[in-house]
Design a protein around this motif. Structure first.
Motif, PDB file in Angstrom:
ATOM      1  N   TYR A 145       0.858  -1.188   0.000  1.00 35.73           N
ATOM      2  CA  TYR A 145       0.000   0.000   0.000  1.00 35.73           C
ATOM      3  C   TYR A 145       0.884   1.223   0.000  1.00 35.73           C
ATOM      4  N   GLU A 146       0.821   1.985  -1.072  1.00 35.08           N
ATOM      5  CA  GLU A 146       1.633   3.200  -1.195  1.00 35.08           C
ATOM      6  C   GLU A 146       0.714   4.362  -1.580  1.00 35.08           C
ATOM      7  N   PRO A 147       0.239   5.125  -0.594  1.00 34.08           N
ATOM      8  CA  PRO A 147      -0.556   6.300  -0.935  1.00 34.08           C
ATOM      9  C   PRO A 147       0.256   7.220  -1.830  1.00 34.08           C
ATOM     10  N   VAL A 148      -0.261   7.501  -3.012  1.00 35.84           N
ATOM     11  CA  VAL A 148       0.518   8.226  -4.022  1.00 35.84           C
ATOM     12  C   VAL A 148       1.008   9.564  -3.488  1.00 35.84           C
ATOM     13  N   TRP A 149       0.188  10.221  -2.713  1.00 39.59           N
ATOM     14  CA  TRP A 149       0.511  11.549  -2.212  1.00 39.59           C
ATOM     15  C   TRP A 149       1.597  11.537  -1.135  1.00 39.59           C
ATOM     16  N   ALA A 150       1.960  10.356  -0.642  1.00 36.55           N
ATOM     17  CA  ALA A 150       2.982  10.260   0.401  1.00 36.55           C
ATOM     18  C   ALA A 150       4.339   9.838  -0.144  1.00 36.55           C
ATOM     19  N   ILE A 151       4.404   9.436  -1.418  1.00 40.97           N
ATOM     20  CA  ILE A 151       5.658   8.902  -1.965  1.00 40.97           C
ATOM     21  C   ILE A 151       6.636  10.037  -2.232  1.00 40.97           C
ATOM     22  N   GLY A 152       7.759   9.998  -1.515  1.00 43.08           N
ATOM     23  CA  GLY A 152       8.813  10.974  -1.739  1.00 43.08           C
ATOM     24  C   GLY A 152       8.487  12.378  -1.279  1.00 43.08           C
ATOM     25  N   THR A 153       7.364  12.571  -0.590  1.00 46.98           N
ATOM     26  CA  THR A 153       6.970  13.914  -0.182  1.00 46.98           C
ATOM     27  C   THR A 153       7.309  14.216   1.266  1.00 46.98           C
ATOM     28  N   GLY A 154       7.598  13.182   2.037  1.00 46.75           N
ATOM     29  CA  GLY A 154       7.803  13.371   3.463  1.00 46.75           C
ATOM     30  C   GLY A 154       6.509  13.317   4.253  1.00 46.75           C
TER      31      GLY A 154
END
Length: 234
Positions: A145-154
């Motif tokens: 599960y990888e919420p798109v808005w959390a990837i690489g954003t901190g």
């Protein structure tokens, strides 16, 4: 990259209860496989077809021949930047399984979908459309599960949000696979770092982490492995 992989491999011996793997660029897969002994090595993607006129693409069989143990499918960047559909992801996953690879299948919602209250519906739909349905699929499948808005954003979802989504994923996996769905590992991915790994990994139904930027150096990646090991300590 190879030096980092070697350092991770040496350190993995200190954490025998934690399964550790890396997914290097395809150009380094074979050399990484040669350089390590204790950790898994996988591909970042594969093509759905075993052979054909697909110049530049890499089949699951090629990954297997290069020493891969697994491949990632359905990563949000593949879905977004390459327009991959759930059907595409399912076909790739089934091709990987046929080649003898394990699969880490990624699902996750965008910020707009979460703000609209549709996160669970979106992820459940991705699972329905993307999960491989060949015999024995659940035994070699992990869901990330990888919420798109959390990837690489901190940015990271709240612990309650992670718990709710992983519970929903588990429910959907059982609906798809029956009892076997209860055994599928569910990973969390999205700005996992040394300082939040222990808290995230302690959430019910979180069975590991799909690590992005923090995996680029052995020091930061091994801190996450150490956090996982501390939770598995007797």
């Amino acid at each position: 990259m190879l030096n980092e992989a070697r350092a991770m491999d040496r350190a993995a011996g200190r954490f025998p209860k934690v399964q550790v793997a890396v997914a290097p660029p395809a150009t380094l897969l074979w050399r990484t496989r040669e350089a390590v002994e204790l950790i898994g090595v996988g591909g970042q993607d594969c093509h759905a077809k075993d052979s054909g006129a697909f110049t530049g693409d890499i089949s699951a069989t090629m990954l297997k021949d290069a020493g891969a143990d697994f491949t990632i499918t359905g990563h949000s960047e593949r879905r977004t930047l390459h327009g991959e559909t759930d059907a595409d992801v399912k076909a790739k996953s089934e091709s990987a399984l046929a080649a003898g690879l394990s699969v880490i299948l990624c699902v996750g919602e965008t910020e707009a979908e979460r703000d609209a209250g549709r996160a669970v519906d979106v992820v459940s739909g991705q699972l329905e459309g993307s999960c491989p349905t060949v015999d024995g699929a659940a035994e070699k499948l992990s869901i990330a599960y990888e919420p798109v808005w959390a990837i690489g954003t901190g940015r990271v979802p709240s612990i309650d949000d992670v718990a709710a989504m992983h519970a929903a994923i588990r429910e959907r996996l059982v609906a798809i696979y029956g009892a076997a769905g209860a055994e599928v590992r569910i990973l969390y991915g999205g700005s996992v770092k040394a300082d939040n790994a222990a808290e995230l990994l302690a959430v019910p139904e979180v069975g590991g982490a799909l690590v992005g930027g923090a995996s680029l150096t052995a020091e930061s990646f091994l801190a996450i492995v150490g956090a996982a090991a501390s939770l598995n300590a007797d």
